[in-house]
Scaffold this active site. Structure first.
Site, PDB file in Angstrom:
ATOM      1  CG  HIS A  63      17.519  -7.422  69.879  1.00  0.00           C
ATOM      2  ND1 HIS A  63      17.950  -8.983  69.935  1.00  0.00           N
ATOM      3  CD2 HIS A  63      17.265  -6.598  68.830  1.00  0.00           C
ATOM      4  CE1 HIS A  63      18.129  -8.887  68.608  1.00  0.00           C
ATOM      5  NE2 HIS A  63      17.674  -8.321  67.927  1.00  0.00           N
TER       6      HIS A  63
HETATM    7  C1  T46 Z   1      18.164  -9.453  64.904  1.00  0.00           C
HETATM    8  C2  T46 Z   1      18.411 -10.409  64.459  1.00  0.00           C
HETATM    9  C3  T46 Z   1      17.469 -10.657  62.904  1.00  0.00           C
HETATM   10  C4  T46 Z   1      28.062  -8.921  65.898  1.00  0.00           C
HETATM   11  O1  T46 Z   1      29.466  -9.122  66.426  1.00  0.00           O
HETATM   12  N1  T46 Z   1      27.553  -8.621  64.734  1.00  0.00           N
HETATM   13  C5  T46 Z   1      26.153  -8.708  63.871  1.00  0.00           C
HETATM   14  O2  T46 Z   1      26.515  -8.237  63.092  1.00  0.00           O
HETATM   15  C6  T46 Z   1      25.613  -9.531  65.075  1.00  0.00           C
HETATM   16  C7  T46 Z   1      23.997  -8.991  64.245  1.00  0.00           C
HETATM   17  C8  T46 Z   1      26.007  -9.938  66.256  1.00  0.00           C
HETATM   18  N2  T46 Z   1      26.498  -9.946  66.847  1.00  0.00           N
HETATM   19  C9  T46 Z   1      27.222 -10.426  68.092  1.00  0.00           C
HETATM   20  C10 T46 Z   1      25.965 -10.067  68.763  1.00  0.00           C
HETATM   21  C11 T46 Z   1      25.601 -10.877  70.307  1.00  0.00           C
HETATM   22  O3  T46 Z   1      27.482 -11.239  70.792  1.00  0.00           O
HETATM   23  O4  T46 Z   1      26.809 -11.856  68.020  1.00  0.00           O
HETATM   24  C12 T46 Z   1      25.704 -12.743  69.094  1.00  0.00           C
HETATM   25  C13 T46 Z   1      23.898 -12.442  68.401  1.00  0.00           C
HETATM   26  O5  T46 Z   1      23.537 -11.288  68.641  1.00  0.00           O
HETATM   27  P1  T46 Z   1      22.025 -11.122  68.172  1.00  0.00           P
HETATM   28  O6  T46 Z   1      22.177 -12.118  69.592  1.00  0.00           O
HETATM   29  O7  T46 Z   1      21.885 -10.001  68.762  1.00  0.00           O
HETATM   30  O8  T46 Z   1      21.356 -12.478  67.439  1.00  0.00           O
HETATM   31  P2  T46 Z   1      19.588 -12.738  67.439  1.00  0.00           P
HETATM   32  O9  T46 Z   1      19.664 -13.482  66.495  1.00  0.00           O
HETATM   33  O10 T46 Z   1      18.926 -12.518  68.511  1.00  0.00           O
HETATM   34  O11 T46 Z   1      19.120 -10.633  66.471  1.00  0.00           O
HETATM   35  C14 T46 Z   1      19.870 -10.793  65.695  1.00  0.00           C
HETATM   36  C15 T46 Z   1      20.417  -9.167  65.157  1.00  0.00           C
HETATM   37  O12 T46 Z   1      21.084  -8.765  66.364  1.00  0.00           O
HETATM   38  C16 T46 Z   1      19.103  -8.666  65.743  1.00  0.00           C
HETATM   39  O13 T46 Z   1      19.889  -6.702  64.944  1.00  0.00           O
HETATM   40  O14 T46 Z   1      17.020  -8.610  63.889  1.00  0.00           O
HETATM   41  O15 T46 Z   1      19.098 -10.865  63.703  1.00  0.00           O
END
Ligand code: T46
Length: 142
Positions: free
Chosen positions: A58
Site C-alpha cells: 500500500h
Molecule cells: C506500513 C507498514 C510498515 C490499526 O488498527 N492501527 C494501526 O496503527 C495500523 C498500522 C494498523 N491497524 C490495523 C489495520 C488492519 O486491520 O491493523 C491491521 C493490519 O494493518 P496493515 O495490513 O496495514 O499492516 P501492514 O503491516 O501491512 O502495514 C503497516 C502499516 O499499515 C503501513 O502504513 O507502512 O506497516
C-alpha cells in the site's frame, strides 16, 4: 550521516540515529522534529512475523513514516511511481524515512524480527491506497 536512496528525490532516505555506548550496552534515541522530520503522532510495531510473511502492499495519501528493524532484519521494496528500490533494514539505529505517496512492500523477515514504525498521523484507513493501479494513476497525475 543521513543518506539518500538514489533517485528518490527525498521521497525516501535513511535516517541515522545517535548511539550512546558504554560497557552496559548501547542506547539510541530519537526526537520528533529533530532526528525524525515530523511530530510523532503514533508508534506501532510488527512482531511474531512468520519468516515467509509479506506485509505492506500500500501507499499513503498524507502519512509520513520512519521504519526501523529493532531486531533481526527484513526487506522493504519501495516505489514512488517512477523509481523502485530495495532497502534492507537490519540496524536498529538506521531508519527508513518514507514520505507520502510511496508504495511499500515488506518481506524476507528474519526469525524474531521486530519492526517499529514512527508515524506522522493517527491511524486512518481512508489515507491508504491499497490498489497499486489507483496509486500509480494518482502519483502520475500529481
Ligand atoms: C506500513 C507498514 C510498515 C490499526 O488498527 N492501527 C494501526 O496503527 C495500523 C498500522 C494498523 N491497524 C490495523 C489495520 C488492519 O486491520 O491493523 C491491521 C493490519 O494493518 P496493515 O495490513 O496495514 O499492516 P501492514 O503491516 O501491512 O502495514 C503497516 C502499516 O499499515 C503501513 O502504513 O507502512 O506497516
Amino acid at each position: 550521516m543521513n543518506e539518500d536512496i538514489p533517485h528518490f528525490n527525498g521521497n525516501a532516505r535513511m535516517i541515522d540515529l545517535p548511539i550512546v555506548s558504554d560497557p552496559r550496552g548501547d542506547l539510541t534515541f530519537m526526537e520528533g522534529g529533530r532526528h525524525v522530520p515530523f511530530d510523532i503522532r503514533r508508534v506501532y510495531y510488527l512482531y511474531n512475523v512468520p519468516v515467509d510473511s509479506e506485509r505492506g502492499g500500500h501507499a499513503h495519501r498524507e502519512l509520513e513514516q520512519v521504519i526501523f528493524a529493532l531486531s533481526g532484519s527484513f526487506r522493504m521494496k519501495i516505489d514512488d511511481g517512477t523509481t523502485q528500490a530495495d532497502v534492507w533494514l537490519r540496524n536498529p539505529r538506521k531508519g527508513l524515512y518514507i514520505k507520502n505517496m510511496v508504495w511499500r512492500e515488506m518481506d524476507n523477515f528474519s526469525q524474531g524480527a521486530v519492526c517499529m514504525v514512527l508515524a506522522s498521523h493517527f491511524y486512518d484507513e481512508a489515507d491508504y491506497y491499497r490498489d497499486y493501479s489507483e496509486f500509480l494513476a494518482a502519483s502520475q497525475a500529481a
